[in-house]
Design a protein around this motif. Structure first.
Motif, PDB file in Angstrom:
ATOM      1  N   LYS A  58       0.840  -1.201   0.000  1.00 30.27           N
ATOM      2  CA  LYS A  58       0.000   0.000   0.000  1.00 30.27           C
ATOM      3  C   LYS A  58       0.867   1.240   0.000  1.00 30.27           C
ATOM      4  N   GLU A  59       0.592   2.134  -0.949  1.00 25.64           N
ATOM      5  CA  GLU A  59       1.303   3.401  -1.037  1.00 25.64           C
ATOM      6  C   GLU A  59       0.303   4.509  -1.334  1.00 25.64           C
ATOM      7  N   GLY A  60       0.012   5.351  -0.348  1.00 21.42           N
ATOM      8  CA  GLY A  60      -0.947   6.434  -0.551  1.00 21.42           C
ATOM      9  C   GLY A  60      -2.316   5.894  -0.897  1.00 21.42           C
ATOM     10  N   ASP A  61      -2.892   6.392  -2.010  1.00 22.16           N
ATOM     11  CA  ASP A  61      -4.216   5.951  -2.456  1.00 22.16           C
ATOM     12  C   ASP A  61      -4.150   4.672  -3.292  1.00 22.16           C
ATOM     13  N   GLY A  62      -2.940   4.205  -3.612  1.00 18.47           N
ATOM     14  CA  GLY A  62      -2.809   3.043  -4.489  1.00 18.47           C
ATOM     15  C   GLY A  62      -1.963   1.950  -3.882  1.00 18.47           C
ATOM     16  N   TYR A  63      -1.541   1.039  -4.757  1.00 14.23           N
ATOM     17  CA  TYR A  63      -0.740  -0.111  -4.347  1.00 14.23           C
ATOM     18  C   TYR A  63       0.428  -0.246  -5.318  1.00 14.23           C
ATOM     19  N   LYS A  64       1.623  -0.435  -4.779  1.00 13.35           N
ATOM     20  CA  LYS A  64       2.775  -0.707  -5.618  1.00 13.35           C
ATOM     21  C   LYS A  64       2.829  -2.214  -5.873  1.00 13.35           C
ATOM     22  N   TYR A 127      -0.899   0.653  -9.000  1.00 13.99           N
ATOM     23  CA  TYR A 127      -2.324   0.389  -9.277  1.00 13.99           C
ATOM     24  C   TYR A 127      -3.151   1.211  -8.308  1.00 13.99           C
ATOM     25  N   THR A 128      -4.007   2.089  -8.841  1.00 14.47           N
ATOM     26  CA  THR A 128      -4.906   2.902  -8.014  1.00 14.47           C
ATOM     27  C   THR A 128      -6.339   2.444  -8.269  1.00 14.47           C
ATOM     28  N   PRO A 129      -6.943   1.731  -7.330  1.00 15.83           N
ATOM     29  CA  PRO A 129      -8.300   1.201  -7.567  1.00 15.83           C
ATOM     30  C   PRO A 129      -9.352   2.300  -7.602  1.00 15.83           C
ATOM     31  N   ARG A 130     -10.324   2.113  -8.496  1.00 14.47           N
ATOM     32  CA  ARG A 130     -11.467   3.022  -8.576  1.00 14.47           C
ATOM     33  C   ARG A 130     -12.674   2.445  -7.859  1.00 14.47           C
ATOM     34  N   LYS A 131     -12.611   1.137  -7.562  1.00 10.33           N
ATOM     35  CA  LYS A 131     -13.690   0.472  -6.841  1.00 10.33           C
ATOM     36  C   LYS A 131     -13.098  -0.398  -5.739  1.00 10.33           C
ATOM     37  N   SER A 132     -13.823  -0.538  -4.639  1.00  5.41           N
ATOM     38  CA  SER A 132     -13.377  -1.366  -3.529  1.00  5.41           C
ATOM     39  C   SER A 132     -13.883  -2.794  -3.708  1.00  5.41           C
ATOM     40  N   GLY A 133     -13.087  -3.738  -3.245  1.00  8.89           N
ATOM     41  CA  GLY A 133     -13.488  -5.141  -3.337  1.00  8.89           C
ATOM     42  C   GLY A 133     -12.297  -6.034  -3.583  1.00  8.89           C
ATOM     43  N   LYS A 134     -12.553  -7.294  -3.905  1.00  9.22           N
ATOM     44  CA  LYS A 134     -11.489  -8.259  -4.147  1.00  9.22           C
ATOM     45  C   LYS A 134     -11.046  -8.180  -5.602  1.00  9.22           C
ATOM     46  N   VAL A 135      -9.733  -8.093  -5.794  1.00  6.96           N
ATOM     47  CA  VAL A 135      -9.149  -8.005  -7.135  1.00  6.96           C
ATOM     48  C   VAL A 135      -8.077  -9.078  -7.267  1.00  6.96           C
ATOM     49  N   ALA A 136      -8.078  -9.773  -8.405  1.00  2.00           N
ATOM     50  CA  ALA A 136      -7.080 -10.804  -8.699  1.00  2.00           C
ATOM     51  C   ALA A 136      -6.104 -10.272  -9.734  1.00  2.00           C
ATOM     52  N   PHE A 137      -4.805 -10.469  -9.491  1.00  3.25           N
ATOM     53  CA  PHE A 137      -3.758  -9.961 -10.371  1.00  3.25           C
ATOM     54  C   PHE A 137      -3.043 -11.135 -11.045  1.00  3.25           C
ATOM     55  N   THR A 138      -2.943 -11.069 -12.370  1.00  2.22           N
ATOM     56  CA  THR A 138      -2.386 -12.160 -13.158  1.00  2.22           C
ATOM     57  C   THR A 138      -1.312 -11.633 -14.099  1.00  2.22           C
ATOM     58  N   ALA A 139      -0.273 -12.423 -14.302  1.00  2.00           N
ATOM     59  CA  ALA A 139       0.803 -12.046 -15.221  1.00  2.00           C
ATOM     60  C   ALA A 139       0.270 -11.947 -16.641  1.00  2.00           C
TER      61      ALA A 139
END
Length: 224
Positions: A58-64, A127-139
């Protein structure tokens, strides 16, 4: 307070603080996933499998996001000097929202011998999400640029996500639904359009009143 009691109290306080940190941390599930890359290279099609790890901080409003390759996925018929190769990739997000996050990394820190799998540095992006919830990250797609050539590697085995994370959108970042909004051309354009429409209605009303007034006068002048 005795030293023994003081030590016990400090240990209890530390344990409670640790529990609070765990409770506050976002729920995440990470896996090292084997990704089978199909690469289009300047010397023909190649394939290789590399375990991929994706981490989020978590970094600020987003995620590194950091994407790590545990094995090289491409090689060169000639030696690549230090700094000759520039990697980049895409991480796809799915779940609460869909997104493509570009990640980049530094050039190769050491020379890569010929016909040897090239070690790819960690790639990172925000990555700065615009919606809250569960997100899956894939290569996603990997791109390697070296000595004026480009190699494109596409996952060919539909890999599963390397990371699943509960994300929180920043205040005001949620996008309104289409049902709640009307298309707009911009504040200035809207004001101009409304102003023009209003002026047209006003002019039409004035012209109508003027025409009726003149017609009334003419009717009164006509002998019975």
């Amino acid at each position: 307070m005795s030293d023994r009691k003081r030590s016990t109290a400090l240990a209890l306080a530390s344990a409670l603080a640790g529990s609070a940190v765990l409770l506050a941390a976002p729920a995440a599930h990470a896996d090292v996933v084997d990704v089978e890359y199909k690469c289009q290279t300047p010397i023909g099609d190649k394939s290789a499998v590399s375990p991929i790890d994706i981490k989020a901080v978590k970094e600020g409003d987003g995620y590194k996001l950091t994407m790590s390759f545990q094995k090289g996925v491409s090689s060169s018929p000639i030696e690549l000097g230090k700094g000759a190769m520039n990697p980049s990739a895409v991480i796809t997000a799915d779940g609460a929202e869909q997104a493509s996050i570009p990640v980049t990394g530094p050039p190769n820190p050491e020379a890569a011998p010929a016909n040897t799998p090239i070690k790819i540095s960690d790639l990172s992006g925000t990555y700065t999400p615009r919606k809250s919830g569960k997100v899956a990250f894939t290569a996603g797609v990997l791109t390697i640029k070296a000595m004026g050539t480009t190699t494109t590697c596409t996952p060919g085995n539909s890999p599963k996500p390397s990371l699943e994370l509960d994300v929180t959108a920043a205040a005001g970042a949620q996008q309104p639904s289409g049902e709640d909004t009307l298309p707009q051309t911009g504040p200035a354009d809207s004001a101009l359009a409304l102003g023009t429409l209003g002026a047209t209605v006003a002019l039409s009303g004035a012209a109508g009143m003027l025409w009726l007034t003149r017609r009334g006068r003419r009717a009164r002048r006509t002998p019975a």
